[in-house]
Design an enzyme around this catalytic site. Structure first.
Site, PDB file in Angstrom:
ATOM      1  N   GLU A 153       0.826  -1.221   0.000  1.00 49.28           N
ATOM      2  CA  GLU A 153       0.000   0.000   0.000  1.00 49.28           C
ATOM      3  C   GLU A 153       0.856   1.267   0.000  1.00 49.28           C
ATOM      4  O   GLU A 153       0.475   2.263  -0.601  1.00 49.28           O
ATOM      5  CB  GLU A 153      -0.893   0.021   1.253  1.00 49.28           C
ATOM      6  CG  GLU A 153      -1.938  -1.083   1.317  1.00 49.28           C
ATOM      7  CD  GLU A 153      -3.198  -0.745   0.542  1.00 49.28           C
ATOM      8  OE1 GLU A 153      -3.508   0.439   0.398  1.00 49.28           O
ATOM      9  OE2 GLU A 153      -3.871  -1.679   0.080  1.00 49.28           O
ATOM     10  N   ASP A 178      -9.834   7.980  -7.740  1.00 46.22           N
ATOM     11  CA  ASP A 178     -10.167   6.603  -8.128  1.00 46.22           C
ATOM     12  C   ASP A 178     -11.646   6.297  -7.919  1.00 46.22           C
ATOM     13  O   ASP A 178     -12.062   5.145  -7.963  1.00 46.22           O
ATOM     14  CB  ASP A 178      -9.304   5.594  -7.355  1.00 46.22           C
ATOM     15  CG  ASP A 178      -9.527   5.665  -5.847  1.00 46.22           C
ATOM     16  OD1 ASP A 178     -10.283   6.564  -5.393  1.00 46.22           O
ATOM     17  OD2 ASP A 178      -8.969   4.833  -5.121  1.00 46.22           O
TER      18      ASP A 178
END
Ligand code: NAG
Ligand code: NAG
Ligand code: NAG
Length: 277
Positions: free
Chosen positions: A37, A53
């Site tokens: 991540e 996103d």
């Protein structure tokens, strides 16, 4: 990071038994996922960014999003600790609205990242709220699924946690439970292996590592071709196949039990890296 199947599911999740990963193995699982991540093994309580996103603003140790409802859970957990009046309080109405409508908007959240970064850096209660929310929303469902499957090996449990974080723990089109179901459906006979851990899948004896390898294939297919259009935003998932490559590498290295408190995985550039608890 990912959509909560439904916020109602949470109360069920919160009542599950304790995780079966030891404290050391849990720490390793979290650090491995943190590499994927964030690029390193540190926990980033103060991370905050608008990624575009489709999930609003992404922040904190598990990429909690304003547009999926998990960030709102963190902030409610924090309010519980502060008595309800803190620097996030003025944004509550918008946060609740965007969580509910799964909105990508950041209108009215001008101060959100400023506050998140500040408290993520310095406020013990806010950091605790994030840790608890990650465990409740992502680790516990993964551990519960692990128990149902009868998993024994840390590597398989770590893989389910990483999947839960990225794909969400539920049974939506690319969700962790869907991937598990798809994997298990592929076993139509006994499948032996050398892991010393045998699962019973559809009444067949299946070696745990044989099952894990199949799961990694299934997950790779979903990363390259998300079935849910919500996961195709920015072609982001296809760029994260290194998560699966890294676990594949660890399987090849037989990093099954994590009993030594130190394991070898791949970083996001494909270089071997040692993770310790
Ligand atoms: C906050 O506290 C209330 C009352 O104790 C509880 O029902 C709720 O689940 C808590 N919310 C979070 C997000 O921790
Ligand atoms: C699968 O394993 C079980 C238990 O060892 C055995 O009884 C059964 O005959 C095996 N099935 C096949 C198809 O080999
Ligand atoms: C499985 O058990 C055998 C016999 O105890 C042992 O030699 C082998 O190393 C074990 N394999 C793994 C992967 O732990």
């Amino acid at each position: 990071m990912k959509v909560l199947g439904s916020l109602i599911g949470l109360s069920v999740v919160a009542n599950l038994a304790a995780a079966t990963l030891s404290a050391c193995s849990k720490s390793i699982a979290i650090k491995i996922t943190s590499i994927y991540e964030n690029g390193d093994t540190n926990t980033h309580h103060d991370y905050c960014e608008y990624l575009g996103d489709g999930r609003g603003i992404t922040a904190g140790i598990a990429g909690f999003c304003t547009g999926t409802g998990d960030a709102w859970e963190v902030i409610q957990a924090y309010h519980n600790k502060t008595g309800g009046i803190d620097e996030f309080t003025p944004m509550d109405a918008k946060l609740k609205q965007y969580a509910k409508s799964e909105s990508n908007s950041k209108v009215g959240l001008g101060n959100y990242c400023k506050v998140w970064k500040k408290l993520g850096n310095s406020d013990k209660l806010f950091r605790q709220a994030q840790d608890e929310a990650r465990d409740m929303m992502y680790l516990k469902p993964a551990q519960n699924a692990a128990k149902k499957l009868g998993l024994n090996l840390c590597i398989t449990q770590g893989q389910l946690f990483d999947t839960s974080i990225q794909h969400g723990p539920y049974d939506d089109k690319d969700g962790m439970l869907t991937l598990i179901k798809e994997t298990s459906a592929k076993f139509k006979a006994n499948a032996s292996g050398l892991s010393n851990s045998t699962l019973i899948i559809n009444g067949h004896k299946v070696d745990e590592i044989v099952w894990l390898k199949k799961f990694l294939e299934v997950r790779m297919s979903h990363l390259k071709n998300p079935r849910d259009s919500a996961n195709r935003g920015g072609n982001y998932w296809a760029q994260t196949v290194y998560r699966v490559e890294s676990y594949k590498y660890a399987v090849d290295k037989k990093e099954y039990t994590w009993s030594k408190g130190s394991v070898k995985f791949l970083d996001n550039d494909g270089k071997a890296t040692t993770v310790t608890c």
